[in-house]
Scaffold this active site. Structure first.
Site, short mmCIF file in Angstrom:
data_model
loop_
_atom_site.label_atom_id
_atom_site.label_comp_id
_atom_site.label_asym_id
_atom_site.label_seq_id
_atom_site.Cartn_x
_atom_site.Cartn_y
_atom_site.Cartn_z
N GLY A 32 -23.70 4.12 -3.87
CA GLY A 32 -24.29 3.75 -5.13
C GLY A 32 -23.62 4.44 -6.31
CG HIS A 72 -1.31 -8.55 -0.12
ND1 HIS A 72 -0.86 -7.26 -0.14
CD2 HIS A 72 -2.65 -8.45 -0.30
CE1 HIS A 72 -1.87 -6.42 -0.31
NE2 HIS A 72 -2.96 -7.12 -0.43
CE1 TYR A 130 -3.07 -2.97 0.28
CE2 TYR A 130 -3.37 -2.53 2.62
CZ TYR A 130 -3.65 -3.28 1.49
OH TYR A 130 -4.52 -4.34 1.59
#
Length: 344
Positions: free
Chosen positions: A220, A131, A64
């Site tokens: 949404g 991972h 990350y």
């Protein structure tokens, strides 16, 4: 209404105790996956606010932000916060000739662990995940090195992310797996037939990433309007099929209004209701969203409401794969048998 209390629970059967809801930290660093970098000071304040609020289970990875996320977490853990938190990080992705590959080679596993310890500035990683699964070598080889790291006190507990049932079993036979992290939400339920029963049989905890559908079950179609061009969600098949999938959000949102909560809280509450061996780790970069996520712990669902929610996003309703690169998911994580391994 009184502030909701974040309970603690045992994750898996090896002794790890974490907050019942965690915090995914991926979006806090400028990896490009979730838009531009965030202000470091703001993210440190957010992490500390989470810990102070009872959300003590922090999820990161050396992938990350190209290592930046672990460094950020390390800074946030200063001033007495390390003792209050449980740190989960991951290894497995690395760049080779400008291309990303999954690697479970023992030497790499060790070097990755030592590098993460240094960036996090801690003596021991609470939960260390693979991972993704390196399908080129037997999983037993990777697990052998992780077992050594546990014996040396550099890692407390071991986890896997996006591993299939047979891989989980083989890994667990070498050294106990404490947790398996997979995508799990109302509209991502492919793990329920094989992964969940396997974990429960073996006493392995389940960590749900993207429990709010990478934000779609919170906002949404409106979510896509605010995404930057570099945001990886713009390329995800389910987001490309937003006109079809928006009905899912609309139904969840309508039910949430009836229950007096937000759509995100309802979707997150559904994950919490999957069992006391399940810990969702919603990610956010905003304090108000973190506070709302915590409040999802107070949303109670009846069996009938759970069934109704699940009907909104059954497999024949959701359109599009959950990932851009499905080959990196548990479906394709089987590794060669140990008997085939010659060390190359």
């Amino acid at each position: 209404m009184a502030d909701p209390v974040v309970p603690k629970l045992k994750l898996g059967s090896q002794g790890l105790v974490v907050s019942a809801q965690g915090l995914g930290c991926m979006s806090m660093s400028g990896s490009g996956f979730f838009g531009p970098p965030k202000r470091e000071d703001d993210m440190i304040k957010l992490i500390r606010h989470a810990i102070d609020s009872g959300v003590t289970f922090l999820d990161t990875s050396d992938f990350y932000g190209a290592n930046a996320n672990e460094i950020l977490i390390g800074k946030a853990l200063k001033e007495g916060y390390r003792e209050k938190a449980q740190i989960a990080t991951k290894f497995g992705y690395r760049s080779v000739d400008g291309k990303m590959e999954v690697c479970g080679d023992p030497a790499y596993v060790r070097s990755a662990c030592e590098a993460s310890l240094k960036r996090l500035d801690i003596d021991c990683i609470d939960l260390y995940y693979a991972h993704r699964i390196d399908t080129r070598i037997p999983v037993e080889i990777m697990m052998g090195e992780l077992k050594k790291l546990v014996e040396e006190g550099k890692v407390k507990y071991v986890g896997l992310s996006e591993a299939c049932a047979s891989t989980i079993r083989r890994a667990h036979a070498v050294h106990p797996i404490t947790a398996v992290q997979n995508e799990w939400s109302l509209w991502t339920r492919d793990l329920e037939d094989e992964i969940v029963p396997t974990c429960r049989e073996l006493g392995i905890g389940i960590v749900s990433y993207s429990p709010i559908g990478k934000g779609f079950l919170a906002e949404g179609p409106k979510l896509l309007q605010n995404l930057t061009e570099t945001d990886f969600r713009k390329r995800m098949p389910r987001f490309l099929n937003v006109e079809h999938n928006k009905i899912i959000f609309e139904r969840v949102n309508e039910m949430a209004k009836e229950k007096g909560c937000t759509a995100a809280q309802l979707a997150l509450a559904w994950v919490h209701h999957q069992g006391t061996d399940v810990v969702p780790i919603p990610g956010t970069t905003k304090v108000e969203n973190l506070n709302q996520n915590i409040e999802a712990l107070s949303v109670k669902l009846t069996p009938e409401e759970i069934a109704k929610l699940e009907s909104f996003a059954s497999g024949d309703i959701v359109k599009g794969e959950r990932q851009v690169f499905m080959q990196t998911t548990w479906i394709y994580s089987e590794t060669p048998p140990l008997s085939s391994w010659n060390g190359n």
